[in-house]
Design an enzyme around this catalytic site. Structure first.
Site, PDB file in Angstrom:
ATOM      1  N   HIS A  46       5.023 -18.495   3.571  1.00 51.91           N
ATOM      2  CA  HIS A  46       3.977 -19.170   4.308  1.00 51.91           C
ATOM      3  C   HIS A  46       4.134 -18.935   6.132  1.00 51.91           C
ATOM      4  CE1 HIS A  46       0.792 -22.014   5.475  1.00 51.91           C
ATOM      5  NE2 HIS A  46       1.756 -22.543   6.446  1.00 51.91           N
ATOM      6  N   GLU A  68       0.797 -15.662  -1.141  1.00 49.11           N
ATOM      7  CA  GLU A  68       0.864 -17.043  -1.094  1.00 49.11           C
ATOM      8  C   GLU A  68       0.120 -17.643  -2.377  1.00 49.11           C
ATOM      9  OE1 GLU A  68       0.898 -20.249   2.324  1.00 49.11           O
ATOM     10  OE2 GLU A  68      -0.063 -18.303   2.937  1.00 49.11           O
ATOM     11  N   ASN A 397      26.848   4.046  -7.803  1.00 52.18           N
ATOM     12  CA  ASN A 397      27.579   4.937  -8.667  1.00 52.18           C
ATOM     13  C   ASN A 397      28.194   4.192  -9.997  1.00 52.18           C
ATOM     14  OD1 ASN A 397      27.776   7.417  -7.410  1.00 52.18           O
ATOM     15  ND2 ASN A 397      30.013   7.151  -6.890  1.00 52.18           N
TER      16      ASN A 397
END
Lengths: 660, 156
Positions: A46, A68, A397
């Site tokens: 918001h 929202e 990795n």
């Protein structure tokens, strides 16, 4: 209003919100019932929207607005937290990130975010089909009413005494004159049947006609719904748009949610640059370069203080020495303050990893439980900035090559879910960062074969190679090739880059691995690149600084007390055999003096071992400013950097860990 | 084009100095300053031609023994020995030379862009030879002289 001056501020704040969103979305995925996290997410989204709207960035505003909406559905329990939902939201964050970067470079650029909007809207459709709300629900706005604690307790009490709680939406004909009077009449007729707990907009607004053509009330009554709607419909120009019984058990959640609902109410719609928690209020953003300059100046001050001290001592000026003592206290305080300002929790770096791990694991079909420890560990800002990439590499990795697929793990008799741990902690004047997994580990034998095939060792050397020496090979440039990647856990990929980066920060890196059990990479970094306490020692005509943090004690030894054990010089210190290392030999200092009668020994710690460094003279303890030796001389084993002494001479700082 | 590359288009300004009777030149824009010999702190385990580090107004700067780097025998310090501080890839580095002779202008047409192969074993460190009358000035190529990657490898 010219907003360009707020651009940096906007971008910095927006970045923070994006980070927090990222982090919290992942938390939510793990724990969908955590309403506080959801609320935090909602707040961030918001605020972001509000900020973007103020700055006039329409695309960001539109996207955050749609996010929202989706978040609202989650909050109302009309949408469930699933990996798919989180995926969509995370993609939105990625898009926002790109959009922000574009802003930085060239202002708002057209960005193809429409597909995302579509996906977000699809989520809402999903929610309605899943919803099991009563029939009136469609007509009610998705936004819940907000209740304070008092109201909730009233509602609960009402329900306990067999009252019904109604949520009624009342509509007025658009052309109604005197709307406030209609509202008043609604209230009066409702009050015949029960009690009005709440109305929205508030009564005052209704009286002042500050509303469109509908309002909502929460009403407690024993009367059945039909009676109530009939009573209301009797009033001219009034219609009941929706009438629904509220379940007070659900209200508690809504109550938690009420805080940011208030933010959403039109009166509070003004966007604020500070985040909801208010923690940014009392801080200042400072360009890191200014901090660097400040640090340098304090460093110069320290050097000059040492210089003054020397003058005072040489000329035996007591007054001066007293003044310097005062000044010394001040500089020490100043130093520690500047250092503190530069310290940043490693959280900043760590925070990006949960997302990365999640995405990678999903992508590669691996089941990974990611654990982070010691996020609060503080490090110098300059180190923080540099450490991210090496860690990305190591974690990538670990997931890519170290951790097996769930099936493979089950076959190997392991838990289906792999364990990946990223931890930071302090150890002396160092910060240790560990990346640990319980994957397949590195196959030493294959490394051995590869190392010989690739010519890192000759066939003859083969038998002498111990595992530790071999593991160092994986940090060699060129060791990483495609077949290595697939055959061995592939940890060779670009590890040389990781190593050189760590070493450029005066750090070191180690690997421990056990076949089929997992791998642990341990990075050791200096806490700061600034000022430390050190002991200055003389070796021949040269002076070296040894960081106090690695010194246990100092002592002395007579030449005849030095014994040898298998050609290694040792001394007995309080009953313990202490190996001795002559700095003169290690540092190849040309011999100048004949053997002293008494030799000074600096007892240092190297890992778990204690070693005595034999020096000619202990010069004294002082604060030193660590200066880098520069790119040309990085990575010399045993040398951690240089410092400038009070007399202007350069003295090298020893790194006990890599000295021998 | 790195900053160590000399622009051959028109005229170039050179700082000319001598190392073991040979004359070397560096383009003036690469030179930061010229200092008398400062106290040098030896750096153990550094490559042999790194003489050590100096304190250059609060900065620690490595200095290269050009005699050693160019394999021109031993150096004896005199009153005229100087440290020429250059910037190589943005990093200040000191070069110890026997004597700084002059700053002169050289028309780029007077520069043989390629060093003669086989004539000197240091050909790789040169980017050309400038001719002024009977004088030959060897133009140093800083980037290869101070090849940071190469140096880094040698150190480790």
């Amino acid at each position: 209003m010219d907003l360009s001056q707020y651009m940096d501020l906007f971008l910095a704040e927006a970045k923070e919100h994006l980070e927090s969103l990222n982090e919290n979305l992942l938390k939510l995925e793990e724990n969908p019932a955590d309403h506080e996290v959801l609320n935090e997410i909602f707040r961030s989204a918001h605020t972001l929207k509000g900020m973007a709207a103020t700055m006039g960035f329409e695309q960001i505003t539109e996207l955050t607005h749609e996010m929202e909406n989706a978040l609202t559905l989650l909050k109302e329990g009309k949408l469930y937290v699933t990996p798919e939902v989180i995926d969509v939201l995370l993609r939105c964050l990625d898009a926002l990130d790109v959009m922000m970067k574009d802003l930085r470079n060239s202002g708002e650029q057209p960005f193809p975010y429409q597909p995302l909007l579509g996906k977000l809207q699809d989520l809402s459709k999903l929610s309605w089909s899943k919803s099991d709300l009563p029939s009136h629900a469609e007509q009610l706005p998705p936004k819940p009413l907000e209740f304070n604690e008092y109201e909730i307790s009233v509602l609960k009490a009402a329900e306990n005494s067999k009252y019904r709680v109604y949520h009624i939406k009342i509509g007025l004909s658009p052309d109604t004159i005197m709307k406030s009077v209609r509202a008043f009449m609604v209230f009066r007729s409702l009050e015949e049947y029960g009690q009005i707990i709440k109305c929205q907009p508030p009564v005052q607004d209704l009286e002042e006609e500050q509303f469109e053509d509908s309002f909502e009330v929460v009403f407690v009554s024993q009367a059945p719904p039909e009676t109530i709607s009939q009573a209301l419909e009797k009033i001219a120009e009034v219609r009941v748009l929706a009438l629904q019984e509220l379940n007070t058990k659900k209200l508690e959640n809504q109550q938690i949610g009420s805080h940011q609902d208030k933010i959403e109410s039109p009166g509070n719609r003004a966007p604020s640059f500070s985040s909801g928690a208010g923690r940014t209020l009392r801080t200042v953003r400072v360009d890191i370069e200014r901090l660097d300059n400040l640090m340098n100046l304090v460093g110069e001050l320290v050097i000059n203080k040492t210089r003054l001290e020397q003058i005072g001592l040489t000329h035996r000026i007591t007054d001066l020495l007293e003044a310097i003592e005062q000044m010394g206290r001040l500089t020490t305080d100043l130093q520690s303050l500047v250092m503190k300002v530069r310290m940043v929790p490693i959280e900043q770096v760590f925070n990006r990893f949960p997302r990365m791990v999640r995405d990678l694991a999903r992508e590669m079909g691996k089941d990974v439980q990611f654990i982070m420890e010691g996020k609060e560990t503080e490090l110098d800002r300059t180190v923080i900035d540099e450490i991210g990439d090496p860690l990305v590499h190591l974690i990538r990795n670990a997931i890519d090559h170290g951790i097996e697929s769930p099936e493979e793990r089950v076959q190997a008799g392991k838990e289906k879910t792999a364990y990946l741990r990223l931890a930071a902690y302090h150890e002396g004047n160092n910060v240790i960062i560990e990346v640990e997994d319980d994957g397949r580990g590195i196959d030493i034998e294959k490394v051995r074969t590869q190392a010989i095939n690739k010519g890192f060792f000759t066939e003859k050397e083969r038998e002498y190679l111990d595992d530790n020496a071999l593991l160092k090979v994986i940090f060699q440039p060129g060791f990483s090739t495609a077949d290595v990647v697939t055959d061995i856990s592939g940890r060779g990929v670009g590890l040389d880059v990781v190593k050189s980066k760590i070493e450029s920060l005066n750090g070191s890196i180690e690997v421990e691995t056990k076949k089929k059990m997992g791998t642990k990479v341990k990075i050791s970094l200096p806490l700061t690149l600034a000022i430390i306490q050190a002991l200055l020692v003389s070796v021949g005509h040269e002076q070296y600084a040894i960081p106090l943090s690695s010194i246990d004690e100092t002592t002395f030894v007579l030449p005849e007390q030095i014994k040898t054990v298998q050609n290694q010089e040792v001394m007995v210190l309080r009953g313990i055999v202490l190996p001795l290392v002559r700095l003169q030999r290690v540092l190849e200092v040309s011999m100048t003096t004949s053997e002293n009668e008494e030799l000074y020994v600096v007892v240092v710690r190297k890992g778990e071992h204690r070693i005595g460094l034999v020096v000619d003279l202990l010069v004294g303890q002082q604060d030193i400013v660590i200066k880098s030796l520069g790119k040309l001389l990085t990575g010399i084993p045993g040398i951690a950097g240089a410092t400038i002494l009070g007399n202007g001479e350069v003295s090298l700082i020893l790194d006990v860990n890599t000295l021998f | 084009m790195s900053e160590g590359q000399v622009n051959f288009k028109d005229e170039i300004q050179l700082v000319v100095f001598s190392v073991e009777k040979e004359e070397y030149g560096l383009e003036i824009s690469q030179v930061q300053e010229i200092n008398r010999l400062l106290p040098i702190t030896r750096v153990p385990r550094a490559p042999a031609y790194i003489e050590g580090v100096i304190n250059l107004r609060g900065n620690v700067v490595p200095v290269v023994n050009l005699h050693s780097r160019l394999k021109l025998g031993m150096r004896t310090n005199t009153d005229r020995t100087r440290i020429v501080v250059v910037r190589a890839q943005g990093i200040p580095v000191g070069l110890i030379v026997d004597e700084v002779l002059e700053v002169l202008c050289l028309s780029s047409s007077a520069v043989e862009p390629h060093a003669m192969p086989g004539v000197t074993s240091n050909a790789g460190y040169l980017q050309g030879v400038g001719k002024i009358n009977e004088r030959l000035i060897l133009l140093l190529d800083l980037d290869s002289l101070l090849n940071l990657e190469e140096l880094g490898e040698m150190v480790s």
